[in-house]
Design a protein around this motif. Structure first.
Motif, short mmCIF file in Angstrom:
data_model
loop_
_atom_site.label_atom_id
_atom_site.label_comp_id
_atom_site.label_asym_id
_atom_site.label_seq_id
_atom_site.Cartn_x
_atom_site.Cartn_y
_atom_site.Cartn_z
N MET A 31 0.83 -1.20 0.00
CA MET A 31 0.00 0.00 0.00
C MET A 31 0.87 1.25 0.00
SD MET A 31 -2.88 1.14 2.78
CE MET A 31 -3.84 -0.34 2.46
N MET A 32 1.93 1.25 0.82
CA MET A 32 2.83 2.40 0.86
C MET A 32 3.50 2.58 -0.50
SD MET A 32 3.83 4.85 2.78
CE MET A 32 5.13 5.71 3.68
N THR A 33 3.87 1.47 -1.12
CA THR A 33 4.46 1.53 -2.45
C THR A 33 3.51 2.20 -3.44
OG1 THR A 33 5.78 -0.47 -2.10
CG2 THR A 33 5.34 0.14 -4.38
N ALA A 34 2.24 1.84 -3.37
CA ALA A 34 1.24 2.41 -4.28
C ALA A 34 1.08 3.91 -4.04
CB ALA A 34 -0.09 1.69 -4.12
N ILE A 35 1.09 4.33 -2.78
CA ILE A 35 0.97 5.75 -2.46
C ILE A 35 2.16 6.53 -3.00
CG2 ILE A 35 0.92 7.43 -0.56
CD1 ILE A 35 -0.63 5.29 1.07
N LEU A 36 3.35 5.98 -2.82
CA LEU A 36 4.56 6.67 -3.28
C LEU A 36 4.59 6.82 -4.80
CD1 LEU A 36 7.18 4.93 -0.96
CD2 LEU A 36 6.30 7.27 -0.76
N GLN A 37 3.96 5.91 -5.49
CA GLN A 37 3.90 6.00 -6.95
C GLN A 37 3.18 7.26 -7.41
OE1 GLN A 37 1.95 2.43 -8.26
NE2 GLN A 37 3.74 1.13 -7.99
N THR A 38 2.32 7.79 -6.57
CA THR A 38 1.48 8.92 -6.97
C THR A 38 2.04 10.27 -6.54
OG1 THR A 38 0.10 8.97 -4.97
CG2 THR A 38 -0.51 7.40 -6.71
N VAL A 39 3.13 10.30 -5.78
CA VAL A 39 3.66 11.58 -5.30
C VAL A 39 4.13 12.42 -6.47
CG1 VAL A 39 5.44 12.69 -3.90
CG2 VAL A 39 4.34 10.59 -3.08
N SER A 40 3.72 13.67 -6.46
CA SER A 40 4.11 14.59 -7.53
C SER A 40 4.35 15.97 -6.95
CB SER A 40 3.03 14.66 -8.61
OG SER A 40 3.36 15.64 -9.58
N PHE A 41 5.38 16.64 -7.43
CA PHE A 41 5.66 18.02 -7.03
C PHE A 41 5.12 18.99 -8.07
CE2 PHE A 41 9.00 15.55 -4.87
CZ PHE A 41 8.66 15.87 -3.57
N SER A 42 4.37 18.46 -9.01
CA SER A 42 3.69 19.28 -10.00
C SER A 42 2.20 19.09 -9.81
CB SER A 42 4.09 18.87 -11.43
OG SER A 42 3.32 19.56 -12.38
N VAL A 43 1.46 20.17 -9.60
CA VAL A 43 0.03 20.06 -9.32
C VAL A 43 -0.70 19.39 -10.46
CG1 VAL A 43 -2.09 21.35 -8.86
CG2 VAL A 43 0.06 22.06 -7.83
N ALA A 52 -1.36 8.75 -12.45
CA ALA A 52 -0.72 8.11 -11.31
C ALA A 52 -0.62 6.61 -11.50
CB ALA A 52 -1.49 8.44 -10.03
N ALA A 53 -1.62 6.01 -12.15
CA ALA A 53 -1.65 4.55 -12.30
C ALA A 53 -0.53 4.05 -13.19
CB ALA A 53 -2.99 4.13 -12.88
N ASP A 54 0.07 4.93 -14.01
CA ASP A 54 1.12 4.49 -14.92
C ASP A 54 2.52 4.58 -14.31
OD1 ASP A 54 -0.79 4.05 -16.78
OD2 ASP A 54 -0.54 5.98 -17.81
N ARG A 55 2.61 5.13 -13.10
CA ARG A 55 3.92 5.32 -12.49
C ARG A 55 4.38 4.04 -11.82
NH1 ARG A 55 1.83 10.90 -9.82
NH2 ARG A 55 1.69 12.09 -11.74
N GLN A 56 5.65 3.73 -11.92
CA GLN A 56 6.19 2.51 -11.33
C GLN A 56 7.41 2.84 -10.48
OE1 GLN A 56 4.76 -0.48 -11.64
NE2 GLN A 56 3.15 0.41 -12.89
N ILE A 57 7.58 2.12 -9.33
CA ILE A 57 8.78 2.26 -8.52
C ILE A 57 9.19 0.87 -8.04
CG2 ILE A 57 8.13 4.54 -7.68
CD1 ILE A 57 7.34 3.27 -5.05
N SER A 58 10.38 0.80 -7.47
CA SER A 58 10.84 -0.46 -6.92
C SER A 58 10.01 -0.82 -5.70
CB SER A 58 12.32 -0.35 -6.53
OG SER A 58 13.10 -0.03 -7.66
N ASP A 59 9.63 -2.08 -5.56
CA ASP A 59 8.83 -2.53 -4.43
C ASP A 59 9.66 -2.49 -3.16
OD1 ASP A 59 7.04 -3.73 -2.76
OD2 ASP A 59 6.44 -5.26 -4.19
N ILE A 60 9.08 -1.97 -2.05
CA ILE A 60 9.81 -1.92 -0.80
C ILE A 60 9.29 -2.97 0.18
CG2 ILE A 60 10.36 0.52 -1.02
CD1 ILE A 60 8.12 1.13 0.94
#
Length: 227
Positions: A199-211, A217-225
Motif C-alpha cells: 500500500m505504501m508503495t502504491a501511495i509513493l507511486q502517486t507523489v508529484s511536485f507538479s500540481v 498516477a496509475a502508470d507510475r512505477q517504482i521499486s517494491d519496498i
C-alpha cells in the motif's frame, strides 16, 4: 484510489511548494489544516466516517478525543495525518496511521540530499535503509520493526503481552531544494505487514511536485519496498 491530496502547508517559517499524492479508500484524514468552527464541523464529519455504524452518542463522545489528537498532530507540524481502517471480513480490521510532513533542508540537488539521508539512516543498525528511485525523484526508505512489552494493567486479559509494530518512513527531497517531505506509515497489524508495504508503495507511486502531473498516477512505477 481517491482524488489527489494537495498540500501547501508550512514547515517552520517557509511555505512548502505544492505537492500531491493519492491514498486508497479506507483512509480517514484528520483535519489538521482546519481551525475554530471549521475544525468542529470537519471533526463531526471525521468521526462519522471512522464509525459509520455509530450514533449521535458515540460520535459526540469520541469527537473531543480526536480533536485533541488533531491539535497535537497540527502542533507537531504534520501537513497530513490519517487513520487507515480496512475490514477483514469476520476477523475484525487491520489498521495503520499515515502522516506527511516536511522539514527544511537547504539542498540544491535532490540526489545529493538523498545520498546524505541514506548515509545517516544506514548508520543506525535498527534501520533497514534503502535507496528508492521514485517517479518524482530520488528518495530513501527506512523500515523498522519493533517489539513492545505491554504490562498486565493495559491488556484485556490482565497478562503481560508482546506487541510487534512496523514503520515505513520515506524521505523525499523536493526537486527545487529547501524542503524534504517525509511519509510515515505505522501499524500494529503486523500480520498484514506485506499488504501495508504494498500500500505504501502504491501511495509513493502517486507523489508529484507538479500540481498538474503529465502522466496518470496509475502508470507510475517504482521499486517494491516489501519485506
Amino acid at each position: 484510489m481517491t482524488e489527489p491530496i494537495q498540500l501547501t502547508a508550512t514547515a517552520a517559517t517557509q511555505p512548502i511548494p505544492p505537492m500531491t499524492f493519492v491514498v486508497p479508500a479506507g483512509f480517514h484524514a484528520l483535519p489538521v489544516d482546519s481551525s475554530g468552527t471549521e475544525r468542529a464541523a470537519a471533526m463531526a464529519e471525521f468521526v462519522r466516517g471512522v464509525y459509520p455504524g455509530g450514533d449521535d452518542v458515540l460520535w459526540q463522545s469520541t469527537a473531543p478525543f480526536y480533536e485533541l489528537v488533531t491539535e497535537a498532530m497540527a502542533s507537531a507540524g504534520l501537513a497530513y495525518s490519517a487513520f487507515g481502517i480496512f475490514a477483514l471480513g469476520t476477523d475484525g480490521v487491520a489498521h495503520c496511521s499515515l502522516s506527511v510532513a516536511a522539514y527544511t533542508s537547504d539542498h540544491n540537488d535532490p540526489d545529493t540530499a538523498a545520498q546524505g539521508i541514506l548515509a545517516v539512516l544506514a548508520s543506525d543498525a535498527t534501520n533497514d535503509a534503502r535507496w528508492l528511485d521514485l517517479p518524482c525523484g530520488p528518495s530513501v526508505a527506512s523500515i523498522t520493526v519493533r517489539e513492545l512489552t505491554l504490562s498486565p494493567e493495559v491488556t484485556t486479559n490482565g497478562k503481560q503481552t508482546t506487541l510487534h509494530t512496523g514503520q515505513i518512513q520515506v524521505h523525499i527531497p523536493f526537486p527545487e531544494g529547501l524542503h524534504t517531505a517525509v511519509f510515515t506509515l505505522d501499524t500494529a497489524s503486523i500480520d498484514h505487514w506485506d499488504e501495508f508495504c504494498n500500500m505504501m508503495t502504491a501511495i509513493l507511486q502517486t507523489v508529484s511536485f507538479s500540481v498538474s502531473a503529465d502522466e496518470p498516477a496509475a502508470d507510475r512505477q517504482i521499486s517494491d519496498i516489501s519485506v
